[in-house]
Design an enzyme around this catalytic site. Structure first.
Site, PDB file in Angstrom:
ATOM      1  N   ARG A  87       0.874  -1.274  -0.107  1.00 22.17           N
ATOM      2  CA  ARG A  87       0.106   0.122   0.023  1.00 22.17           C
ATOM      3  C   ARG A  87       0.957   1.290  -0.234  1.00 22.17           C
ATOM      4  NH1 ARG A  87      -2.234   0.794   4.576  1.00 22.17           N
ATOM      5  NH2 ARG A  87      -1.689  -0.973   5.630  1.00 22.17           N
ATOM      6  N   HIS A 249     -11.645  -2.519  11.158  1.00 20.20           N
ATOM      7  CA  HIS A 249     -10.440  -3.472  10.623  1.00 20.20           C
ATOM      8  C   HIS A 249     -10.384  -4.751  11.500  1.00 20.20           C
ATOM      9  CE1 HIS A 249      -6.117  -3.945   9.340  1.00 20.20           C
ATOM     10  NE2 HIS A 249      -6.824  -4.811   8.648  1.00 20.20           N
ATOM     11  N   CYS A 273       0.308  -9.259  11.653  1.00 20.68           N
ATOM     12  CA  CYS A 273       0.415  -9.561  13.393  1.00 20.68           C
ATOM     13  C   CYS A 273      -0.414 -10.645  13.681  1.00 20.68           C
ATOM     14  CB  CYS A 273       0.019  -8.254  13.987  1.00 20.68           C
ATOM     15  SG  CYS A 273       1.175  -6.884  13.646  1.00 20.68           S
ATOM     16  N   GLY A 274      -0.916 -11.483  12.973  1.00 16.20           N
ATOM     17  CA  GLY A 274      -1.583 -12.750  13.210  1.00 16.20           C
ATOM     18  C   GLY A 274      -2.927 -12.815  13.174  1.00 16.20           C
ATOM     19  N   SER A 277      -4.404 -15.651  11.001  1.00 21.21           N
ATOM     20  CA  SER A 277      -3.901 -16.974  11.531  1.00 21.21           C
ATOM     21  C   SER A 277      -5.005 -17.317  12.767  1.00 21.21           C
ATOM     22  CB  SER A 277      -2.646 -17.267  11.743  1.00 21.21           C
ATOM     23  OG  SER A 277      -2.089 -16.216  12.932  1.00 21.21           O
ATOM     24  N   ALA A 387       4.297 -10.970  -0.046  1.00 17.72           N
ATOM     25  CA  ALA A 387       3.207 -12.123  -0.903  1.00 17.72           C
ATOM     26  C   ALA A 387       2.028 -12.417  -0.491  1.00 17.72           C
ATOM     27  CB  ALA A 387       4.410 -13.293  -1.397  1.00 17.72           C
ATOM     28  N   ARG A 388       1.002 -12.519  -1.142  1.00 10.51           N
ATOM     29  CA  ARG A 388      -0.313 -12.702  -0.938  1.00 10.51           C
ATOM     30  C   ARG A 388      -0.898 -14.011  -1.314  1.00 10.51           C
ATOM     31  NH1 ARG A 388      -2.764  -8.746   2.772  1.00 10.51           N
ATOM     32  NH2 ARG A 388      -1.123  -7.248   2.863  1.00 10.51           N
ATOM     33  N   ARG A 419       2.211  -6.349  17.372  1.00 10.26           N
ATOM     34  CA  ARG A 419       3.548  -6.516  17.733  1.00 10.26           C
ATOM     35  C   ARG A 419       4.249  -5.873  18.564  1.00 10.26           C
ATOM     36  NH1 ARG A 419       6.293 -10.111  13.854  1.00 10.26           N
ATOM     37  NH2 ARG A 419       5.155 -10.628  12.184  1.00 10.26           N
TER      38      ARG A 419
END
Length: 625
Positions: A87, A249, A273-274, A277, A387-388, A419
């Protein structure tokens, strides 16, 4: 401009013209006609909700070289330019009328001059190309949460990504009739070389809050071009401010507790930052991983996932730490990889995937080999750190059955995380909603990652992980959150988490899988199933409860030594954090709610009192005495 209907009739063939005319919306017709006159495409494709139309876009992305088919069915790979990998915060600006001001923290430019600038870059940008006109819906269809959107782009990759990420909205546009309440996006990738944007110095992402329109040009990276993602979030925050709801967000997760109970959590984490996941924890169910809308309904806070897909960072996704995502990324389904490494057999590789990487291949820089550097001598990694992957949540085996519920899901808890190497404990519950918003959300800091342009590893302030996307003054945004639970008898509990706490040796104190335990403890707290220990900054778990959760869910031993090291209250670091963040508000946020300073003083006094009594570093067992 000439009569829009005349322009559309003249420039379109029968099929796209009839598709647009079936949507009896003059504002829509004006927008498309103006875009055609401005960008001068060779042809126009109007995409309906038909699978055949989506297939056409997918085929175009491969045909024009924006996507490369891989060796698993449904998988493709896209490469952005070497300097178009994140971005662009500096060139993302709000278009504000003369005299308007959103505060020093938000990037803006004068509306008339900025509009002229970006439209000049868009002028004739689609000559020789096909314009794609696509319709989507933010949020579930036919819902109080729904926001219709129209995306115009010359990039099949962008359109294909949005077809995966968002619910189709052509039929939704039929239902809104002539209503002007929809978001508009126009994008052109600009001049291309090797199928990537080349005029990066002319990259612009401009947002007009008055008109609910976003302009994007000379870029392909998804964060700058996929209009319905963070660009639409900015429009939604502004709309929510006027209408009394929240656009955040945040992921939305179904945490599975005892007796088949499902408790829904929303969580805000800065990029890398997780967040994704956490939304994909084993044994739990996912509603969404990135953006949520919140409304008060029948004395409860309810929320929806704005999207139906995931555009996630792929770095460190591996079968051990992220088994559900990894399974989808290695199975036949529709996936777009971006900026990874491809070997000669067109297998994708990325950093931290748990396998050895090839010594050569093709990536975002072109032909690659281990040790390759750019013109400045910088190492070119096999796969970009940012990468995405782009996939549909429907292809995940942990999708929640209520993902498309038009009523949304009830929110039991809110989680804030970033973080943080030295301050916050792994999980802590705020004492109440107000302290949670102020101490957890409005005080959020995080160390920077490769997801935004600039240096990595710098501690930055990022209130509620939404700072980059705010479109209203910061103080008003904080106040809106504070006020949101008025007249709600039982507001969601608020928690902070920290997966990145380090010990004195500089090593992480948490394992990647440990986050499951922190979330399951929060689920128990929502229902009052476990007790907690009072600290100066909130409520933390008891050791015996964590030991049981680690044993039952991770089949691992959790020792008292682990507990003491992770949940020791670090008084100096917490005081320093309060001082840092308060200074930001006093120096840069002129409309800061005064209650924020009052709560900082209360928590600061509690920290100092505890430190005087028990020392600078307080074992959780000492707090129980």
């Amino acid at each position: 401009m000439k009569d829009p209907t005349y322009i559309l009739k003249k420039r379109l063939t029968d099929e796209p013209y009839n598709r647009l005319m079936a949507l009896q919306n003059p504002k829509l017709h004006d927008f498309v006609a103006d875009a055609i006159e401005l960008t001068q495409p060779e042809s126009v494709f109007v995409c309906t909700d038909s699978p055949d139309d989506v297939a056409h876009i997918r085929e175009m992305a491969v045909k024009n070289g924006e996507e490369i088919p891989l060796n698993i069915k449904g998988h493709t790979c896209h490469f952005d330019g070497y300097h178009d990998q994140a971005r662009d915060k500096a060139k993302t600006k709000y278009l504000l009328p003369a005299g308007s001001d959103l505060g020093a923290s938000l990037n803006s430019t004068e509306k008339q001059a900025g509009t002229e600038e970006v439209r000049n870059f868009l002028k004739d940008s689609m000559v020789g190309r096909e314009m794609l006109v696509c319709f989507f819906c933010l949020g579930p269809l036919d819902s109080e949460f729904s926001i219709p959107c129209v995306q115009i782009t010359d990039s099949p990759y962008v359109a294909h990504s949005e077809c995966i990420l968002y619910r189709s909205g052509y039929e939704q546009f039929k239902k809104i009739g002539s209503s002007p309440e929809f978001f508009r996006f126009i994008h052109s990738e600009g001049e291309l070389e090797g199928a990537v944007s080349t005029n990066i110095d002319k990259r612009r992402v401009y947002i007009d809050l008055e008109e609910n329109i976003v302009y994007s040009v000379n870029t392909q990276y998804g964060g700058n071009t996929i209009g319905l993602k963070k660009l639409a979030l900015r429009l939604a925050i502004n709309k929510a401010d006027k209408e009394g709801w929240l656009a955040e967000h945040m992921f939305v997760l179904g945490a599975h507790g005892p007796s088949d109970r499902v408790t829904y959590f929303a969580g805000a984490f800065p990029s890398a930052c997780g967040k994704t996941s956490t939304s994909m924890l084993p044994g739990q169910s996912i509603i969404g991983d990135d953006i949520a809308y919140f409304r008060r309904k029948n004395d409860k806070i309810r929320c929806v996932n704005v999207e139906k897909g995931i555009f996630g960072i792929i770095r460190d996704v591996n079968p051990t730490d992220d088994p559900i995502i990894y399974q989808a990324l290695t199975s036949p389904c529709e996936v777009i990889f971006s900026n990874v490494l491809l070997d000669i057999q067109k297998n994708p590789y990325w950093l931290g995937m748990g396998r050895d990487l090839p010594k050569e291949g093709v990536n975002y820089f072109g032909k690659w080999y281990k040790g390759k550097t750019d013109a400045q001598g910088n190492e070119i990694t096999a796969s970009h750190k940012n990468a995405r992957y782009c996939l549909n949540i429907a292809d995940l085996n942990n999708r929640d059955p209520r993902i498309d519920d038009p009523e949304g899901v009830p929110v039991g808890g809110i989680i804030y995380g970033g973080r943080d190497s030295d301050t916050w404990v792994p999980i802590e519950q705020a004492y109440n909603w107000t302290e949670g918003i102020v101490i957890k959300g409005a005080s959020l800091e995080s160390e920077t990652t490769a997801a935004t342009l600039g240096k990595e590893g710098v501690r930055t302030f990022n209130l509620m992980s939404n700072l980059d996307f705010l479109s209203i003054p910061l103080g008003r945004y904080v106040q809106n959150n504070l006020d949101f639970v008025k007249d709600v008898d039982k507001p969601p509990l608020i928690f902070s988490v920290n997966y990145f706490l380090k010990g004195r040796d500089g090593k992480y104190l948490n394992g990647m899988a440990d986050k499951l335990v922190w979330i399951l403890w929060a689920e128990l707290r929502v229902h009052g199933d476990v007790e907690a220990i009072e600290t100066p900054t909130g409520l933390i778990p008891r050791c015996e409860d964590l030991q049981r959760l680690f044993k039952d869910n991770l089949q691992s031993e959790y020792t008292e030594a682990n507990y003491i090291e992770q949940f020791t209250i670090r008084i100096p670091e917490n005081l320093a954090k309060l001082d840092r963040v308060e200074k930001i508000y006093r120096d840069k946020v002129s409309d800061t709610p005064q209650i924020l300073y009052g709560i900082y003083d209360e928590v600061r006094n509690r920290l100092k009192a505890a430190g005087e009594k028990l020392g600078d570093y307080i074992s959780p067992f000492d707090l129980m005495a």
